[in-house]
Design a protein around this motif. Structure first.
Motif, PDB file in Angstrom:
ATOM      1  N   ASP A  62       0.756  -1.278   0.053  1.00  0.00           N
ATOM      2  CA  ASP A  62       0.129  -0.001  -0.022  1.00  0.00           C
ATOM      3  C   ASP A  62       0.903   1.226   0.041  1.00  0.00           C
ATOM      4  OD1 ASP A  62       0.938   0.096   2.685  1.00  0.00           O
ATOM      5  OD2 ASP A  62      -1.020  -0.081   3.702  1.00  0.00           O
ATOM      6  N   ARG A  63       0.355   2.423   0.427  1.00  0.00           N
ATOM      7  CA  ARG A  63       1.156   3.648   0.183  1.00  0.00           C
ATOM      8  C   ARG A  63       2.100   3.641   1.396  1.00  0.00           C
ATOM      9  NH1 ARG A  63      -3.388   8.289   0.725  1.00  0.00           N
ATOM     10  NH2 ARG A  63      -1.577   9.544   0.528  1.00  0.00           N
ATOM     11  N   THR A  64       2.328   2.739   2.120  1.00  0.00           N
ATOM     12  CA  THR A  64       3.517   2.867   2.939  1.00  0.00           C
ATOM     13  C   THR A  64       4.587   1.742   2.720  1.00  0.00           C
ATOM     14  OG1 THR A  64       2.404   1.174   4.618  1.00  0.00           O
ATOM     15  CG2 THR A  64       2.056   3.734   5.017  1.00  0.00           C
ATOM     16  N   GLY A  65       4.306   1.040   1.654  1.00  0.00           N
ATOM     17  CA  GLY A  65       5.176   0.081   1.287  1.00  0.00           C
ATOM     18  C   GLY A  65       4.935  -1.394   1.297  1.00  0.00           C
ATOM     19  N   LYS A  66       5.788  -2.341   1.295  1.00  0.00           N
ATOM     20  CA  LYS A  66       5.440  -3.711   1.365  1.00  0.00           C
ATOM     21  C   LYS A  66       5.243  -4.321   2.823  1.00  0.00           C
ATOM     22  CE  LYS A  66       7.892  -4.278  -3.022  1.00  0.00           C
ATOM     23  NZ  LYS A  66       9.087  -4.894  -3.800  1.00  0.00           N
ATOM     24  N   LYS A  67       4.377  -5.134   3.091  1.00  0.00           N
ATOM     25  CA  LYS A  67       4.320  -5.719   4.363  1.00  0.00           C
ATOM     26  C   LYS A  67       3.740  -7.222   4.328  1.00  0.00           C
ATOM     27  CE  LYS A  67       2.664  -1.567   6.625  1.00  0.00           C
ATOM     28  NZ  LYS A  67       2.453  -0.558   5.627  1.00  0.00           N
ATOM     29  N   LEU A  68       4.317  -7.914   5.382  1.00  0.00           N
ATOM     30  CA  LEU A  68       4.064  -9.225   5.660  1.00  0.00           C
ATOM     31  C   LEU A  68       3.483  -9.246   7.138  1.00  0.00           C
ATOM     32  CD1 LEU A  68       4.327 -12.200   4.649  1.00  0.00           C
ATOM     33  CD2 LEU A  68       6.622 -12.120   5.979  1.00  0.00           C
ATOM     34  N   ALA A  69       2.031  -9.993   6.851  1.00  0.00           N
ATOM     35  CA  ALA A  69       1.486  -9.954   8.109  1.00  0.00           C
ATOM     36  C   ALA A  69       1.067 -11.321   8.557  1.00  0.00           C
ATOM     37  CB  ALA A  69       0.049  -9.178   8.000  1.00  0.00           C
ATOM     38  N   ALA A  70       1.170 -11.785   9.754  1.00  0.00           N
ATOM     39  CA  ALA A  70       0.961 -13.351  10.053  1.00  0.00           C
ATOM     40  C   ALA A  70      -0.194 -13.195  11.294  1.00  0.00           C
ATOM     41  CB  ALA A  70       2.218 -13.932  10.408  1.00  0.00           C
ATOM     42  N   LEU A  71      -1.011 -14.073  11.211  1.00  0.00           N
ATOM     43  CA  LEU A  71      -1.844 -14.094  12.403  1.00  0.00           C
ATOM     44  C   LEU A  71      -1.695 -15.376  13.207  1.00  0.00           C
ATOM     45  CD1 LEU A  71      -4.695 -13.134  13.397  1.00  0.00           C
ATOM     46  CD2 LEU A  71      -5.891 -14.487  11.874  1.00  0.00           C
ATOM     47  N   SER A  72      -2.012 -14.852  14.598  1.00  0.00           N
ATOM     48  CA  SER A  72      -1.873 -16.088  15.795  1.00  0.00           C
ATOM     49  C   SER A  72      -3.323 -16.032  16.066  1.00  0.00           C
ATOM     50  CB  SER A  72      -0.906 -15.915  16.774  1.00  0.00           C
ATOM     51  OG  SER A  72      -1.062 -16.526  17.960  1.00  0.00           O
ATOM     52  N   SER A  73      -3.784 -17.465  16.526  1.00  0.00           N
ATOM     53  CA  SER A  73      -5.145 -17.493  17.123  1.00  0.00           C
ATOM     54  C   SER A  73      -5.105 -17.164  18.520  1.00  0.00           C
ATOM     55  CB  SER A  73      -5.564 -18.826  16.975  1.00  0.00           C
ATOM     56  OG  SER A  73      -4.785 -19.699  17.509  1.00  0.00           O
ATOM     57  N   ASP A  74      -3.875 -17.108  18.980  1.00  0.00           N
ATOM     58  CA  ASP A  74      -3.906 -16.212  20.475  1.00  0.00           C
ATOM     59  C   ASP A  74      -4.301 -14.871  20.666  1.00  0.00           C
ATOM     60  OD1 ASP A  74      -2.808 -18.830  21.241  1.00  0.00           O
ATOM     61  OD2 ASP A  74      -0.749 -18.089  21.347  1.00  0.00           O
ATOM     62  N   GLY A  75      -4.588 -14.044  19.122  1.00  0.00           N
ATOM     63  CA  GLY A  75      -4.991 -12.921  19.304  1.00  0.00           C
ATOM     64  C   GLY A  75      -3.821 -11.804  19.110  1.00  0.00           C
ATOM     65  N   LYS A  76      -2.823 -12.227  18.059  1.00  0.00           N
ATOM     66  CA  LYS A  76      -1.797 -11.231  17.859  1.00  0.00           C
ATOM     67  C   LYS A  76      -1.760 -11.225  16.189  1.00  0.00           C
ATOM     68  CE  LYS A  76       0.008 -10.417  22.011  1.00  0.00           C
ATOM     69  NZ  LYS A  76       0.089  -8.995  22.292  1.00  0.00           N
ATOM     70  N   VAL A  77      -1.332 -10.033  15.695  1.00  0.00           N
ATOM     71  CA  VAL A  77      -1.161  -9.969  14.398  1.00  0.00           C
ATOM     72  C   VAL A  77       0.263  -9.306  14.193  1.00  0.00           C
ATOM     73  CG1 VAL A  77      -1.619  -9.010  12.161  1.00  0.00           C
ATOM     74  CG2 VAL A  77      -3.387  -9.506  13.672  1.00  0.00           C
ATOM     75  N   TYR A  78       1.250 -10.110  13.678  1.00  0.00           N
ATOM     76  CA  TYR A  78       2.672  -9.761  13.514  1.00  0.00           C
ATOM     77  C   TYR A  78       3.038  -9.242  12.167  1.00  0.00           C
ATOM     78  CZ  TYR A  78       2.589 -13.015  17.288  1.00  0.00           C
ATOM     79  OH  TYR A  78       2.097 -13.628  18.770  1.00  0.00           O
ATOM     80  N   PHE A  79       3.647  -8.151  11.986  1.00  0.00           N
ATOM     81  CA  PHE A  79       3.837  -7.272  10.895  1.00  0.00           C
ATOM     82  C   PHE A  79       5.328  -7.334  10.787  1.00  0.00           C
ATOM     83  CE2 PHE A  79      -0.020  -5.484  12.303  1.00  0.00           C
ATOM     84  CZ  PHE A  79      -0.869  -5.721  11.247  1.00  0.00           C
ATOM     85  N   ILE A  80       5.848  -7.668   9.495  1.00  0.00           N
ATOM     86  CA  ILE A  80       7.179  -7.404   9.005  1.00  0.00           C
ATOM     87  C   ILE A  80       7.186  -6.289   7.652  1.00  0.00           C
ATOM     88  CG2 ILE A  80       9.465  -8.430   8.208  1.00  0.00           C
ATOM     89  CD1 ILE A  80       8.668  -9.640  10.803  1.00  0.00           C
ATOM     90  N   ASN A  81       8.009  -5.476   7.975  1.00  0.00           N
ATOM     91  CA  ASN A  81       8.284  -4.363   6.595  1.00  0.00           C
ATOM     92  C   ASN A  81       9.480  -3.974   6.853  1.00  0.00           C
ATOM     93  OD1 ASN A  81       7.056  -2.792   9.258  1.00  0.00           O
ATOM     94  ND2 ASN A  81       7.599  -1.250   7.839  1.00  0.00           N
ATOM     95  N   ALA A  82       9.773  -3.099   5.773  1.00  0.00           N
ATOM     96  CA  ALA A  82      11.204  -2.399   5.561  1.00  0.00           C
ATOM     97  C   ALA A  82      11.339  -1.168   6.649  1.00  0.00           C
ATOM     98  CB  ALA A  82      11.419  -2.143   4.270  1.00  0.00           C
ATOM     99  N   LEU A  83      12.411  -1.157   7.118  1.00  0.00           N
ATOM    100  CA  LEU A  83      13.034   0.075   7.927  1.00  0.00           C
ATOM    101  C   LEU A  83      13.041   1.158   7.042  1.00  0.00           C
ATOM    102  CD1 LEU A  83      15.786  -1.844  10.218  1.00  0.00           C
ATOM    103  CD2 LEU A  83      14.027  -0.730  11.091  1.00  0.00           C
ATOM    104  N   LYS A  84      12.791   2.294   7.888  1.00  0.00           N
ATOM    105  CA  LYS A  84      13.317   3.700   7.073  1.00  0.00           C
ATOM    106  C   LYS A  84      14.395   4.328   8.049  1.00  0.00           C
ATOM    107  CE  LYS A  84       8.450   4.400   5.748  1.00  0.00           C
ATOM    108  NZ  LYS A  84       7.089   4.949   5.700  1.00  0.00           N
ATOM    109  N   ILE A  85      15.040   5.116   7.441  1.00  0.00           N
ATOM    110  CA  ILE A  85      16.458   5.749   7.926  1.00  0.00           C
ATOM    111  C   ILE A  85      16.012   6.571   9.070  1.00  0.00           C
ATOM    112  CG2 ILE A  85      16.528   7.551   6.425  1.00  0.00           C
ATOM    113  CD1 ILE A  85      19.335   5.395   7.585  1.00  0.00           C
ATOM    114  N   ASP A  86      14.667   7.153   9.115  1.00  0.00           N
ATOM    115  CA  ASP A  86      14.417   8.322  10.081  1.00  0.00           C
ATOM    116  C   ASP A  86      13.559   7.608  11.003  1.00  0.00           C
ATOM    117  OD1 ASP A  86      12.373   7.621   8.388  1.00  0.00           O
ATOM    118  OD2 ASP A  86      11.558   9.762   8.352  1.00  0.00           O
TER     119      ASP A  86
END
Length: 717
Positions: free
Chosen positions: A355-379
């Protein structure tokens, strides 16, 4: 041949007889046998970790921009109870968690089914109710069903494409108990189905443009012949069987995608716990096959160029082990070794999106968590990294010696040394992993050479010292293992900048007797060792390099604790007691000591943090002078004392974990004659180990190991 030229070729030139046996040449991609070679994996900063909390027991996740603001929102649902959550994203990728809502049907799979600019209509699949239908999502995340079709059997796979070129999508339906393949089309807000293939049962199917004429064809997995059957589109919505490809075994996760980034669509599936890919080409012959070995069975996967290098990567999860891996593409037909990004309980689903913020990977746990991985920004001023299973030892080094710090850490579960290299405008561009013989809690680094770094891995209280030398030019490493004559207390290094000569000085505590043992190396070969007795009654010790070697030792004798300093140069020159404490049996006493490596006022000071009963003090020892500074609150046991010196050399700050306040606190000296300034910084309830460093000339970070998340967390100071 260019893809635009393919449209000019007739289908008769490209199709072959269905009876013809297809010869498949297999290219085996081995990901694990690298011998003395360390793979340089260009992750390009794609390791930033974030998690959000949602209600538990949801098992499926789907990303869609339902309010059309350019930011992907999330729909999280549970097909077992017909409930879903709609999470609305903002421009900072924060999500507003709305209340739980009820779905009128059980949904197992969804695909966008509207014009791309709206993206608020989907085709859904409901296995239990044997239905496929259209669902609309309002800008507030409410889902309504507009049309649905009930089948005689159970559908198990859907796909979406425009088969007749009218700009409107059609759906493709297949299932293990359905007769044939069905195409669905919406007309006047009502779905109509057409059976395009009869008399066969398909476990899965996908649209695929076999002849690159912009009209989707079909690849379908025939359950009874155990083969993939290809059907060509006559551009009018009818499909003609072309040929079949034998599979020789059961497959799952069938899809069509450009797996190897060559511009042609491939056939991807999981077989025998690894990926097999039939490679597409200009005539979709699928004669070549690649096998991508994986450390776990991929239960669910998603394909995207996560690191932005032009090659598609693949992320996959194993739900039983709760592990998420990414295999980054190295080129066409080759991949780097897989990286374990997450190990979390009860992972159930994974999705990738842009989306407008870049590429993301999202993984769901049935424990009630969503984990996101995306690229770092220099700032970025505050962020966490998830890469590896359980980081333990942590240290910085300076690849290229350009004053842009790089990170190394030990993964406790994987028993590996992991390196993250940065560039001036690209944090953590490159990732290396090197296997170790065992786990260690400390890392010392020889930073003398620009492109050759030596890492010394050890644990206080153990004898093993594992030395890893990394040549970043040829990406090769060499290893040595030394055994000290007793449990290690501390290590310091000297290195010749011109010649390949090193001396490793090790403080050894053997039956409470403290020795200084030295190991001489030439051209990375062990030459000799020497050992000298320093103290006959030692509890803890630290080594400092000044004009001579200075050894600080804490001794305990009945009710008395003593801190002594021994000056050594080939022999003991001097031993003096710096201070001692008399304790009663009920007294509380804890301490930690840190040696300053940089010169301050022509000396290398030593700082000691001591807590006795209800009082805590910081002692600064420099040129045999001792200054004592009270600390506002009690510092209990297991204190971790650290320091940082700014680039001007005028501001020295000490850091310590306050186990009473559950915070990291600082003690800053501005100049030599001013009183220190004491501050509370960050919560430390999940700290395991930490350090403070200037990652660049502009930013100082406190970096710590987060116990609860198994991440590296960076907080700008």
């Amino acid at each position: 041949m260019r893809k635009e030229d393919l449209k000019k070729r007739s289908k008769e030139e490209k199709t072959v007889s269905a009876a013809e046996q297809i010869l498949i040449n297999t290219i085996l991609i081995s990901l694990f046998l690298f011998s003395n070679l360390s793979a340089q994996i260009p992750i390009n900063g794609f390791c930033r970790y974030r998690e959000i909390t949602v209600k538990p027991n949801f098992t499926n996740i789907f990303s869609i921009d339902y309010n059309s603001d350019g930011y992907r929102d999330l729909v999280i649902y549970n097909p077992a109870v017909n409930k879903y959550l709609a999470l609305t994203a903002d421009q900072k990728s924060n999500f507003k968690n709305v209340s739980e809502k009820f779905l009128p049907v059980i949904i197992n799979d969804v695909h966008p089914f509207g014009r791309e600019k709206t993206g608020r209509k989907f085709l859904f699949l409901s296995r239990k109710t044997r239905q496929v239908g259209i669902a609309a999502v309002s800008k507030y995340g409410s889902i309504s069903i507009s049309s649905k079709i009930k089948f005689a059997g159970y559908p198990s796979k859907i796909d979406v494409g425009d088969i007749d070129g009218d700009g409107m999508p059609e759906g493709l339906v297949s299932g293990k108990s359905l007769n044939g393949l069905y195409v669905l089309k919406e007309k006047n807000h009502t779905l109509k189905e057409t059976r395009v293939v009869d008399g066969k049962v398909f476990s899965a199917s996908s649209f695929i443009d076999l002849d690159y004429d912009s009209f989707p064809d079909i690849a379908a997995v025939d359950m009874f012949t155990n083969s993939i059957i290809l059907y060509y589109n006559n551009q009018l919505g009818s499909f003609i069987e072309s040929r079949s490809i034998g599979l020789n075994g059961e497959i799952t996760g069938f899809s069509a995608a450009d797996f190897n980034s060559d511009g042609f669509t491939d056939l991807v599936y999981v077989k025998d716990n690894h990926f097999e890919v039939l490679l597409g080409d200009s005539v979709s012959s699928f004669r070549k096959k690649i096998i991508l070995e994986t450390p776990v069975k991929p239960d669910k996967y998603t394909i995207l160029d996560f690191n932005g290098d032009g090659y598609n990567d693949i992320a996959y999860i194993n739900t039983k082990l709760g592990e998420l891996y990414i295999s980054f593409g190295q080129g066409t037909n080759s991949f780097y070794p897989p990286i374990l990004y997450l190990k979390k309980n009860n992972l159930t689903d994974v999705t990738a999106y842009i989306d407008r913020t870049g590429k993301k990977l999202a993984a769901l746990s049935s424990d009630g968590k969503v984990y996101f991985i995306n690229a770092l920004k220099i700032d970025d001023d505050s962020f966490s990294l998830s890469i590896g299973q359980k980081p333990s030892a942590l240290q910085t080094f300076d690849y290229l010696n350009d004053k842009f710090k790089d990170i190394c850490f030990i993964d406790e579960n994987a028993q590996s040394l992991n390196l993250l290299l940065s560039e001036r405008r690209n944090l953590f561009r490159t990732y290396f992993t090197i296997p170790l013989s065992s786990n260690f809690t400390e890392i010392a680094v020889d930073d003398t050479k620009e492109r050759n770094k030596t890492f010394y891995c050890y644990s206080k209280g153990n004898r093993i010292l594992e030395i890893v030398r990394m040549n970043f030019d040829n990406q090769k490493y060499s290893k040595k293992i030394l055994y000290a004559d007793g449990p290690i207390e501390d290590i310091k290094l000297t290195s010749d900048r011109l010649k390949d000569r090193q001396t490793i000085f090790v403080l050894v505590n053997k039956n409470s007797k403290l020795y200084l043992q030295s190991f001489e190396f030439r051209d990375f070969h062990y030459v000799s060792t020497d050992m000298d007795l320093i103290n006959s009654n030692c509890e803890s010790a630290w080594l400092q390099f000044g004009v001579y070697k200075e050894i600080y030792c804490v001794s305990r004798n009945n009710n008395q604790i003593e801190l002594s300093k021994t000056v050594f140069d080939k022999k003991i020159i001097e031993t003096r007691t710096l201070f001692d404490f008399k304790l009663s049996p009920k007294d509380f006493f804890s301490y930690d000591l840190i040696c300053i490596d940089e010169l301050i006022d022509r000396a290398k000071p030593v700082a000691v943090l001591i807590s006795q009963n209800k009082n805590s003090y910081l002692y600064i020892i420099s040129n045999n002078r001792i200054k004592k500074y009270p600390i506002k609150s009690l510092i209990t046991k297991n204190v971790m004392l650290r320091y940082n010196l700014d680039e001007s050399g005028e501001e020295l700050t000490f850091y310590f974990n306050d186990n009473v306040k559950k915070k990291i606190r600082s003690f800053t000296f501005h100049g030599t004659n001013k009183l220190p300034i004491e501050n509370d910084l960050f919560e430390s309830k999940n700290f395991n180990n930490y350090l403070v460093t200037n990652l660049s000339s502009r930013k100082t970070f406190l970096i710590y190991l987060n116990n609860s998340q198994n991440t590296l967390t960076f907080e700008k100071i």
